[in-house]
Design a protein around this motif. Sequence first.
Motif, PDB file in Angstrom:
ATOM      1  N   PHE A 131      37.836  34.596  49.703  1.00 16.23           N
ATOM      2  CA  PHE A 131      38.560  34.100  50.879  1.00 16.23           C
ATOM      3  C   PHE A 131      37.852  32.904  51.517  1.00 16.23           C
ATOM      4  CE2 PHE A 131      39.394  34.174  55.481  1.00 16.23           C
ATOM      5  CZ  PHE A 131      40.779  34.107  55.492  1.00 16.23           C
ATOM      6  N   PHE A 132      36.548  32.965  51.595  1.00 20.38           N
ATOM      7  CA  PHE A 132      35.815  31.902  52.284  1.00 20.38           C
ATOM      8  C   PHE A 132      35.503  30.714  51.376  1.00 20.38           C
ATOM      9  CE2 PHE A 132      34.937  35.711  54.822  1.00 20.38           C
ATOM     10  CZ  PHE A 132      35.343  35.249  56.069  1.00 20.38           C
ATOM     11  N   ASP A 133      35.927  30.787  50.128  1.00 24.21           N
ATOM     12  CA  ASP A 133      35.733  29.651  49.226  1.00 24.21           C
ATOM     13  C   ASP A 133      36.737  28.544  49.493  1.00 24.21           C
ATOM     14  OD1 ASP A 133      33.710  31.077  48.029  1.00 24.21           O
ATOM     15  OD2 ASP A 133      34.966  31.844  46.398  1.00 24.21           O
ATOM     16  N   ASP A 134      37.821  28.892  50.165  1.00 20.45           N
ATOM     17  CA  ASP A 134      38.865  27.901  50.473  1.00 20.45           C
ATOM     18  C   ASP A 134      38.794  27.550  51.949  1.00 20.45           C
ATOM     19  OD1 ASP A 134      41.098  26.368  50.874  1.00 20.45           O
ATOM     20  OD2 ASP A 134      42.501  27.754  49.905  1.00 20.45           O
ATOM     21  N   PRO A 135      38.333  26.348  52.313  1.00 24.05           N
ATOM     22  CA  PRO A 135      38.216  25.964  53.727  1.00 24.05           C
ATOM     23  C   PRO A 135      39.528  26.070  54.493  1.00 24.05           C
ATOM     24  CG  PRO A 135      37.088  24.388  52.314  1.00 24.05           C
ATOM     25  CD  PRO A 135      37.878  25.295  51.420  1.00 24.05           C
ATOM     26  N   ALA A 136      40.650  25.952  53.787  1.00 22.78           N
ATOM     27  CA  ALA A 136      41.952  26.014  54.455  1.00 22.78           C
ATOM     28  C   ALA A 136      42.182  27.370  55.097  1.00 22.78           C
ATOM     29  CB  ALA A 136      43.067  25.699  53.466  1.00 22.78           C
ATOM     30  N   ASN A 137      41.544  28.411  54.575  1.00 27.56           N
ATOM     31  CA  ASN A 137      41.739  29.752  55.131  1.00 27.56           C
ATOM     32  C   ASN A 137      41.219  29.866  56.558  1.00 27.56           C
ATOM     33  OD1 ASN A 137      43.019  30.774  52.859  1.00 27.56           O
ATOM     34  ND2 ASN A 137      41.120  31.495  51.919  1.00 27.56           N
ATOM     35  N   GLU A 138      40.277  29.009  56.925  1.00 26.64           N
ATOM     36  CA  GLU A 138      39.736  29.056  58.279  1.00 26.64           C
ATOM     37  C   GLU A 138      40.782  28.658  59.317  1.00 26.64           C
ATOM     38  OE1 GLU A 138      36.155  26.848  58.606  1.00 26.64           O
ATOM     39  OE2 GLU A 138      35.156  27.888  56.942  1.00 26.64           O
ATOM     40  N   GLU A 139      41.847  27.993  58.880  1.00 30.40           N
ATOM     41  CA  GLU A 139      42.903  27.539  59.795  1.00 30.40           C
ATOM     42  C   GLU A 139      44.081  28.500  59.860  1.00 30.40           C
ATOM     43  OE1 GLU A 139      42.196  24.912  61.586  1.00 30.40           O
ATOM     44  OE2 GLU A 139      40.327  24.714  60.451  1.00 30.40           O
ATOM     45  N   LEU A 140      44.006  29.609  59.130  1.00 31.95           N
ATOM     46  CA  LEU A 140      45.108  30.570  59.151  1.00 31.95           C
ATOM     47  C   LEU A 140      45.238  31.207  60.540  1.00 31.95           C
ATOM     48  CD1 LEU A 140      44.557  32.400  55.740  1.00 31.95           C
ATOM     49  CD2 LEU A 140      46.293  30.687  56.274  1.00 31.95           C
ATOM     50  N   GLY A 150      48.811  37.623  59.714  1.00 33.89           N
ATOM     51  CA  GLY A 150      47.917  37.753  58.573  1.00 33.89           C
ATOM     52  C   GLY A 150      48.618  38.400  57.397  1.00 33.89           C
ATOM     53  N   GLU A 151      48.120  38.124  56.212  1.00 28.18           N
ATOM     54  CA  GLU A 151      48.728  38.641  54.987  1.00 28.18           C
ATOM     55  C   GLU A 151      48.634  40.162  54.922  1.00 28.18           C
ATOM     56  OE1 GLU A 151      48.277  38.174  50.109  1.00 28.18           O
ATOM     57  OE2 GLU A 151      46.853  37.198  51.467  1.00 28.18           O
ATOM     58  N   GLU A 152      49.727  40.788  54.501  1.00 30.68           N
ATOM     59  CA  GLU A 152      49.801  42.236  54.316  1.00 30.68           C
ATOM     60  C   GLU A 152      50.290  42.528  52.903  1.00 30.68           C
ATOM     61  OE1 GLU A 152      51.359  44.048  58.396  1.00 30.68           O
ATOM     62  OE2 GLU A 152      52.626  42.402  57.722  1.00 30.68           O
ATOM     63  N   TRP A 153      49.988  43.725  52.415  1.00 26.50           N
ATOM     64  CA  TRP A 153      50.546  44.106  51.120  1.00 26.50           C
ATOM     65  C   TRP A 153      52.059  44.228  51.218  1.00 26.50           C
ATOM     66  CZ3 TRP A 153      47.760  43.224  47.143  1.00 26.50           C
ATOM     67  CH2 TRP A 153      46.395  43.477  47.108  1.00 26.50           C
ATOM     68  N   PHE A 154      52.519  44.828  52.311  1.00 21.48           N
ATOM     69  CA  PHE A 154      53.945  44.974  52.567  1.00 21.48           C
ATOM     70  C   PHE A 154      54.110  45.413  54.020  1.00 21.48           C
ATOM     71  CE2 PHE A 154      52.225  48.716  50.412  1.00 21.48           C
ATOM     72  CZ  PHE A 154      52.461  49.726  51.336  1.00 21.48           C
ATOM     73  N   GLU A 155      55.301  45.262  54.546  1.00 22.08           N
ATOM     74  CA  GLU A 155      55.569  45.642  55.931  1.00 22.08           C
ATOM     75  C   GLU A 155      55.768  47.154  56.024  1.00 22.08           C
ATOM     76  OE1 GLU A 155      58.832  43.431  57.463  1.00 22.08           O
ATOM     77  OE2 GLU A 155      57.793  41.505  57.375  1.00 22.08           O
ATOM     78  N   VAL A 156      55.192  47.735  57.075  1.00 17.52           N
ATOM     79  CA  VAL A 156      55.342  49.179  57.275  1.00 17.52           C
ATOM     80  C   VAL A 156      56.052  49.507  58.584  1.00 17.52           C
ATOM     81  CG1 VAL A 156      53.323  49.712  55.888  1.00 17.52           C
ATOM     82  CG2 VAL A 156      53.060  49.396  58.354  1.00 17.52           C
ATOM     83  N   ASP A 157      56.407  48.497  59.347  1.00 16.66           N
ATOM     84  CA  ASP A 157      57.155  48.732  60.574  1.00 16.66           C
ATOM     85  C   ASP A 157      58.081  47.548  60.814  1.00 16.66           C
ATOM     86  OD1 ASP A 157      57.976  50.283  62.689  1.00 16.66           O
ATOM     87  OD2 ASP A 157      56.275  49.843  63.981  1.00 16.66           O
ATOM     88  N   VAL A 158      58.736  47.553  61.953  1.00 19.15           N
ATOM     89  CA  VAL A 158      59.805  46.598  62.232  1.00 19.15           C
ATOM     90  C   VAL A 158      59.266  45.307  62.842  1.00 19.15           C
ATOM     91  CG1 VAL A 158      61.489  48.429  62.538  1.00 19.15           C
ATOM     92  CG2 VAL A 158      60.163  47.625  64.511  1.00 19.15           C
ATOM     93  N   PRO A 159      60.077  44.235  62.840  1.00 13.57           N
ATOM     94  CA  PRO A 159      59.682  42.995  63.514  1.00 13.57           C
ATOM     95  C   PRO A 159      59.594  43.178  65.028  1.00 13.57           C
ATOM     96  CG  PRO A 159      61.448  42.607  61.921  1.00 13.57           C
ATOM     97  CD  PRO A 159      61.328  44.093  62.080  1.00 13.57           C
ATOM     98  N   VAL A 160      58.936  42.237  65.681  1.00 13.18           N
ATOM     99  CA  VAL A 160      58.806  42.259  67.130  1.00 13.18           C
ATOM    100  C   VAL A 160      60.195  42.280  67.773  1.00 13.18           C
ATOM    101  CG1 VAL A 160      58.037  40.934  69.148  1.00 13.18           C
ATOM    102  CG2 VAL A 160      56.578  41.092  67.122  1.00 13.18           C
ATOM    103  N   GLY A 161      60.350  43.135  68.777  1.00 16.19           N
ATOM    104  CA  GLY A 161      61.615  43.230  69.508  1.00 16.19           C
ATOM    105  C   GLY A 161      62.542  44.308  69.021  1.00 16.19           C
ATOM    106  N   GLU A 162      62.222  44.944  67.884  1.00 13.93           N
ATOM    107  CA  GLU A 162      63.077  45.998  67.356  1.00 13.93           C
ATOM    108  C   GLU A 162      62.472  47.377  67.629  1.00 13.93           C
ATOM    109  OE1 GLU A 162      64.252  45.497  63.322  1.00 13.93           O
ATOM    110  OE2 GLU A 162      64.853  43.402  63.599  1.00 13.93           O
ATOM    111  N   PRO A 163      63.288  48.424  67.664  1.00 17.28           N
ATOM    112  CA  PRO A 163      62.767  49.782  67.889  1.00 17.28           C
ATOM    113  C   PRO A 163      61.820  50.207  66.767  1.00 17.28           C
ATOM    114  CG  PRO A 163      65.139  49.705  68.257  1.00 17.28           C
ATOM    115  CD  PRO A 163      64.767  48.405  67.623  1.00 17.28           C
ATOM    116  N   SER A 164      60.630  50.609  67.139  1.00 14.28           N
ATOM    117  CA  SER A 164      59.603  50.967  66.159  1.00 14.28           C
ATOM    118  C   SER A 164      59.511  52.477  66.002  1.00 14.28           C
ATOM    119  CB  SER A 164      58.236  50.436  66.624  1.00 14.28           C
ATOM    120  OG  SER A 164      57.180  51.100  65.961  1.00 14.28           O
ATOM    121  N   PRO A 165      59.746  53.001  64.800  1.00 16.37           N
ATOM    122  CA  PRO A 165      59.557  54.443  64.594  1.00 16.37           C
ATOM    123  C   PRO A 165      58.119  54.878  64.858  1.00 16.37           C
ATOM    124  CG  PRO A 165      60.831  53.476  62.798  1.00 16.37           C
ATOM    125  CD  PRO A 165      60.306  52.346  63.604  1.00 16.37           C
TER     126      PRO A 165
END
Length: 323
Positions: free
Chosen positions: A70-79, A289-304
Amino acid sequence: MAPLDVISWLLDTDPALRWQVERDLLDEPEDVWLETRARVATEGFGARLLAHQDVETGLWAGGAFFPGGFFDDPANEELPGQPWTATTWSLTTLREWGMDPAPLIANDTAAKLAENAHWEFDPSLPYWGGEVDCCINAMTLSNGLWLGLDMQVLVDWFLEHAMDEGGWNCEWENGSTRASVHSTLNSLRALRHHEVVTGGSDATRQAMRDGEEYLLARHLTRRLTTGEILGPWVDHFLYPPRHVYSALRALDHFREIGRRDERMEEAVSMVITAQQEDGTWLQQHHMPGEEWFEVDVPVGEPSPWLTFQALRVLRWWSEGAVS
């Protein structure tokens, strides 16, 4: 969504959440929720996350706290946010979903990580010995206990790094001598896990009491010096919470240890106020930030996930006397 549909809605979810609903909201017999919990490793979110492990190295994403290289790519510092895919985050997620660690124990994950996982902060530090960050070490302590390891070295680390006022701060390495609510809550959760697994000690119990008093003196919500709200994140509930403090997460810790206190009342009020007319709670924030996959809803939606956690906390609060 009508209020009476909320429980059915919560039951129609991944096994990682459903078993907790069965146990903590419906009081189902143990054999019922244990059967559901057993499915976490074989289907849904748990199985998907397990599939991302490199079984040869034991790692996820090739790294301990950050993906390999991850730290080999300077661009990652701007994520806008760090990735949440590496080993420590993945183990923590599986553990918090209640997965039986048997598959990880069977493939010698702990031993593989001892050999192949290297902290990005200092690669010479042994993985199961932790590094310098309280929140990272809290996850590592709990994950090691979950996999059946002797984690006394990290337990001692927490005792040595408690602040004089009670609590902990990940910024101690940079000279901070004041505790942080984020670091303190995460540290308390790990020490609580240690107590459940091993019985704890007088020293760890005192450290926990000191840390809990640090939070309670602030009513879980406000700065001790000015009385101002700690920050916008206090009542901005989110799932996954990552390392972030909130009134809901703090209350859930006190629920787990069975301690009610009148100084929690404002935090409880924040949870009640956030409930929607349909009986749900909304996702109010999402850590970038990067995730393997989403486990809940987007902001503003009812979250189980948040709805379950809030209902569990409010049920606990309403059932007992306040000291």
